[in-house]
Design an enzyme around this catalytic site. Structure first.
Site: not given
Ligand SMILES: [Zn+2]
Ligand SMILES: [Zn+2]
Length: 648
Positions: A521, A393, A475, A344, A373, A395, A391
């Site tokens: 996200h 991912d 969310k 992010c 992580r 945004h 991910q």
């Molecule tokens: Zn994010």
């Protein structure tokens, strides 16, 4: 004596003497209910049948028919019953705590000898005796000091510690299952005989530190499962057996997909077959995202702590970050970086390059973002829980007015992707504002409303988790159900009012003034590693043809067929099918068996008859029968099946 008025779920009211117990209320309704009652809900709170009700209240009496309540009580009472059984068998064992968990409960014991499989059998048998004895459950409220003295006298040091941790002015609730006593908040069943004796099973023993702290004494934790009836227990045990057969770690080895090793805990070594699955899935996701208006970017792995400090991760998330120190230009002070645990903040950096206006929004930036992580070694599990993962991912930078349409198109994309990958059942959870949060109520109203409208607009069912949202926004979580009924949380869609503000993201609005965009996200798969693990288990390794790393093995029956085998392989490859030849001097049955273990979906066997007729003998994975078909037909079928669903 003072009268109180109790209101029942059907709206009826009835007066009772103050101090009446829920058991007495049940008895006043009918002797049958008095017998079947397991607990009550008084003004919405779980309430033991023995506790006195002092004032007007709403009341509901539960029986074993009320699944959620009944399961909670059965498992909780079984925890006490198990502890009693253990101390009856081995009086020197010290007891600690035993909470209810998913599907069952555990209890931590302090015992020098490890519990063996025979011990578990003996405990189970003793528990059944206790259940069959139908011992009454009794409860009393004690002064704290009396409880401490009681546990000191019984030499139960862990219980002493637990009571001492309770504030001095609080009373202590004590429970007895027959003669056996434990400290507990309750509620409990009326007697041990209300627990179904044939619907639980002690499963395993594991080490656990007292209070989860490795500086404390190591205890032995017995895990167990329990249900309301034998059928449910059986179904659960069958599911576990089925899950073990499908274990992606075992299949990963058999199919030669990946491995993990000590030198890189929680980081996957992908082998050619596994990487083929990964790349096929990534290519598919890339096409789907491009089609949905996302732009793909790539951001750095190693990022200076300064950015993590600005984003707030350094403070809130540092324990989970891999730190990388560098001697920058031979400087005396090391420069401290972190491997990115999430993408992010980096995406905001891309957004922040160049002035943005409302005309640029929504801006959808996607990255197959490789993240690291730190997870404790005990919590890692094959591909399902790792330290290094990627991910799917993205945004979306948007105005508050755009949340609803962005959310709706995201859910439509997610639904279509899950369908293509073989998952048609999923649940949506909407998590709303928590007490501690950023952003004005007006923004929260708008965002929560937008998410809810988007789901409603698509006509999908959902659950609301009040107060479960992140501090930075509401969310949606998407949980899919696999072939054996297990649920996996994969997709997510989160509104964020915090990070764009913290990192100075802006756009010029229609009004000419600067505004902060909302950051959305979102992920569909979650991580490639975990999703591939889920798919391997969902399909028990028999992946859809287009995702199978090895699609076709062309196997010779006699060596004179070798030339035709190679011709068939080359023709299949030219049409985009992953085909390989097996011309080893082995029996055809041996070859078929071996490739079945490797989960190759199609085997084409070729002997002299096939060479002469230009046919192939086709056998599909799991089928015992073989079909002889013209190669041209098979070629067309397999070439079509090899296409990803979005390309057909
Ligand atoms: Zn994010
Ligand atoms: Zn209890």
């Amino acid at each position: 004596m003072a009268q109180i008025s109790l209101t029942f779920p059907d709206g009826n009211k009835r007066d009772f003497a103050s101090g009446v117990t829920a058991a007495e209320v049940a008895a006043a309704i009918s002797p049958g209910l008095a017998k079947k009652a397991v607990s009550a809900l008084v003004d919405g709170a779980p309430f033991d049948l023995q506790w006195p009700i002092e004032g007007d209240a709403r009341i509901a009496i539960h029986t074993l028919q009320d699944e959620a309540v009944a399961l909670e009580l059965i498992r909780h009472d079984l925890a006490h019953i198990m502890a009693r059984a253990v101390q009856e068998l081995w009086p020197e064992v010290k007891v600690t705590i035993g909470p209810v968990i998913k599907d069952g409960w555990y209890y931590d014991f302090d015992r020098a000898e490890p519990f063996s499989a025979e011990d578990l059998g003996a405990i189970e048998a003793k528990m059944k005796q206790i259940i069959n004895a139908r011992d009454p459950v009794k409860t009393e409220v004690w002064e704290r000091d009396a409880a401490i003295a009681f546990y000191k006298a019984k030499d139960e040091p862990f219980k002493v510690e637990l009571v001492e941790a309770i504030p001095a002015d609080q009373k202590i609730r004590m429970y007895w299952h027959g003669p056996w006593q434990d400290l507990c908040r309750g509620p409990h069943l009326q007697h041990t005989g209300q627990v179904p004796a044939d619907s639980f099973r002690l499963m395993s023993v594991a080490g656990a530190y007292w209070r989860g702290d490795s500086r404390n004494k190591q205890l032995q934790r017995i895990y167990a499962v329990a249900f309301r009836n034998r059928e449910d227990l059986k179904a659960h045990l069958t599911m576990l057996e089925e899950a073990a057969k499908r274990d992606h770690r075992r299949l990963g080895k058999e199919m030669e997909l990946f491995h993990l090793q000590e030198e890189a805990p929680g980081m996957v070594f992908w082998h050619p077959n596994g990487w083929l699955i990964y790349r096929t899935l990534e290519d598919y996701m890339r096409r789907r995202q491009r089609g949905a208006g996302y732009q793909e970017i790539r951001t750095p792995q190693v990022v200076d702590r300064v950015l993590w400090e600005r984003s707030g991760h350094w403070e809130a998330y540092r324990e989970n970050m891999f730190i990388v120190e560098v001697d920058e230009d031979g400087a005396k002070e090391k420069r401290i970086n972190a491997l990115k645990p999430m993408n992010c903040p980096c995406h905001v950096q891309v957004y922040n390059q160049g002035l943005k206006s409302y005309r640029n929004l929504p801006l959808r930036l996607a990255e197959f973002g490789s993240c690291h992580r730190y997870e404790s070694s005990g919590s890692m599990h094959g591909l399902m829980r790792v330290r290094g993962f990627t991910q799917d991912d993205a945004h979306i930078f948007a105005t508050p007015d755009q949340i609803e349409t962005e959310c709706a198109s995201f859910i439509a994309l997610l639904t279509s992707v899950y369908h293509d990958l073989g998952f048609d059942r999923f649940e949506i959870k909407l998590s709303t504002r928590p007490d501690v949060r950023v952003g004005s109520d007006e923004v929260w109203d708008k965002a929560e409303g937008a998410l809810e409208q988007a789901i409603n607009g698509l006509g999908l069912p959902y659950q609301i988790a009040e107060g479960d949202g992140s501090f930075y926004g509401p969310k949606l979580d998407f949980k899919l159900t696999d072939a054996i009924g297990r649920e996996w949380q994969c997709g997510t869609f989160q509104c964020d009012f915090n990070l764009p503000d913290r990192l100075g993201a802006e756009y010029v609005g229609e009004d000419g003034a600067k505004h902060t965009p909302v950051m959305l996200h979102r992920a569909i798969l979650g991580s490639f590693e975990r999703f591939i693990g889920i798919m391997i288990e969902n399909y028990a390794g028999r992946l859809p043809f287009w995702l199978a790393p090895r699609q076709v093995v062309v196997a010779s029956i006699v060596s004179d067929a070798d030339a035709y085998v190679h011709e068939v392989v080359a023709t299949l490859k030219a049409r985009g099918v992953r085909a390989e030849a097996d011309v080893r001097n082995e029996k055809i049955n041996y070859k078929v068996r071996e490739h079945s273990v490797g989960k190759v979906p199609v085997i084409l066997a070729i002997g002299m008859k096939e060479v002469e007729e230009r046919t192939v003998s086709l056998r599909r994975l799991g089928d015992t029968k073989t079909e002889t078909l013209s190669f041209d037909t098979v070629l067309d079928d397999l070439a079509t099946a090899a296409l990803a669903p979005d390309l057909v």
